[in-house]
Write a protein that holds these residues in place. Structure first.
Motif, mmCIF file in Angstrom:
data_model
loop_
_atom_site.group_PDB
_atom_site.id
_atom_site.type_symbol
_atom_site.label_atom_id
_atom_site.label_comp_id
_atom_site.label_asym_id
_atom_site.label_seq_id
_atom_site.Cartn_x
_atom_site.Cartn_y
_atom_site.Cartn_z
ATOM 1 N N HIS A 128 0.380 -1.033 0.099
ATOM 2 C CA HIS A 128 -0.027 -0.199 0.049
ATOM 3 C C HIS A 128 0.803 1.205 -0.001
ATOM 4 C CE1 HIS A 128 -4.383 1.704 1.691
ATOM 5 N NE2 HIS A 128 -3.136 2.883 0.548
ATOM 6 N N HIS A 132 1.505 4.752 -2.641
ATOM 7 C CA HIS A 132 1.503 6.196 -2.975
ATOM 8 C C HIS A 132 2.865 6.474 -3.163
ATOM 9 C CE1 HIS A 132 -1.986 6.716 0.251
ATOM 10 N NE2 HIS A 132 -2.386 5.288 0.197
ATOM 11 N N HIS A 155 -3.348 -2.408 -4.818
ATOM 12 C CA HIS A 155 -2.742 -3.068 -3.569
ATOM 13 C C HIS A 155 -2.509 -4.258 -3.147
ATOM 14 C CE1 HIS A 155 -1.580 1.296 -3.370
ATOM 15 N NE2 HIS A 155 -2.784 1.931 -2.885
ATOM 16 N N GLU A 209 -8.336 7.064 -3.404
ATOM 17 C CA GLU A 209 -9.439 6.178 -2.975
ATOM 18 C C GLU A 209 -10.698 6.587 -2.638
ATOM 19 O OE1 GLU A 209 -6.649 4.387 -0.609
ATOM 20 O OE2 GLU A 209 -4.805 4.801 -2.110
ATOM 21 N N CYS A 232 -7.400 8.429 2.587
ATOM 22 C CA CYS A 232 -6.451 6.858 3.091
ATOM 23 C C CYS A 232 -6.916 6.300 3.881
ATOM 24 C CB CYS A 232 -5.238 6.731 2.625
ATOM 25 S SG CYS A 232 -4.783 4.973 2.806
ATOM 26 N N HIS A 236 -0.001 1.240 6.676
ATOM 27 C CA HIS A 236 1.526 2.098 5.984
ATOM 28 C C HIS A 236 2.372 0.732 7.114
ATOM 29 C CE1 HIS A 236 -0.610 3.931 2.279
ATOM 30 N NE2 HIS A 236 -1.400 4.941 3.188
HETATM 31 ZN ZN LIG Z 1 -3.829 4.719 -0.023
#
Ligand SMILES: [Zn+2]
Length: 268
Positions: A128, A132, A155, A209, A232, A236
């Motif tokens: 993910h 980005h 992702h 997103e 988002c 992460h």
């Molecule tokens: Zn995201």
């Protein structure tokens, strides 16, 4: 918070992988309302849906696959386990943990401990964050490749890609991969913040997103250093260096949109 909304603990603490919480409901999938049952199509028909007050499990969405893991009765014997195979969020905001009991189903009100499969979550988080990073790299490469509006993100392992308006070709792979991995090498912090609507409207955000408003009407924004901000809901890694080397696998085109497929190491 509405009674039927599950508190999403991963939103403010993606490093957290365990929690103790309370069972709110536990039903066979076959007894779910039709629209919720449709979220469980890929699990066996004799599976159960377990709803708890809070969850550390990431439900499928935003291009990121669901977590898997285990939910156990707190303080009970190891046989009382529920294998979480798929996690989905209903339109009302309840999180359904879909899976199978090793022994008897849990009664409402029981305390349970949740534990997420860490290797799978780490891999999903790396994928993910890498998505980005590619979005940021494309913005930084605008003087070379032109302005490329992000239109879609996936992702998922084996299918991870970022889609951009306009035409890109395989000859661009090397320049994108170099810029992306320069950002990986910089180990830029990846953080999340809650922004209110006026701040969102004043900012230059890539809305790929979609904007998900949380409780209190604010939107969750994922930031890469002070270079990139995106609405988002996903998980992460803590800095860009933790994605590992990002490979740009291929670039394909369809109807004026270019798909940049990528991969990160399964383990770093
Ligand atoms: Zn995201």
């Amino acid at each position: 918070m509405a009674q039927d909304q599950t508190e999403l603990l991963y939103l403010n603490d993606a490093a957290r992988r365990e929690c103790t919480t309370t069972v709110l409901a536990c039903h066979p999938v076959s007894q779910l309302a039709e629209e919720d049952r449709s979220l469980a199509k890929s699990v066996a028909p004799d599976s159960f849906a377990l709803i708890t007050r809070e969850t550390v499990f990431y439900p499928q969405g935003g291009g990121q696959p669901s977590d898997t893991g285990v939910i156990r009765l707190a303080g009970d014997n190891a046989d009382s386990t529920f294998a979480v195979l798929l996690v989905r969020k209903t339109l009302e905001g309840a999180v359904l943990h879909l899976g199978e009991f090793r022994a008897l189903p849990f009664a409402d009100g029981r305390l349970v401990s949740q534990s997420v499969d860490c290797a799978r979550r780490d891999y999903h988080s790396r994928l993910h964050t890498a998505g980005h990073v590619i979005g940021l790299a494309m913005r930084l490469l605008a003087p070379v490749l032109g302005e490329r509006k992000k239109v879609k993100a996936n992702h998922a392992p084996g299918q991870a890609c970022m889609e951009f308006e306009g035409l890109l070709y395989n000859e661009h792979k090397a320049v994108i991969e170099e810029k992306v991995n320069e950002l990986v090498g910089l180990k830029l912090p990846v953080t999340t913040e809650w922004w209110d609507e006026s701040r969102i409207q004043g900012a230059d955000l890539n809305m790929v997103e979609g904007l998900q408003l949380g409780r209190n009407g604010q939107a969750r924004i994922a930031l890469i250093g002070d270079l990139d901000a995106n609405p988002c809901g996903g998980t992460h890694v803590e800095h860009t260096g933790l994605t590992g080397f990002i490979t740009i696998r291929k670039i394909s085109r369809q109807k004026g949109v270019s798909k940049v497929s990528y991969e990160v190491p399964v383990v770093i």
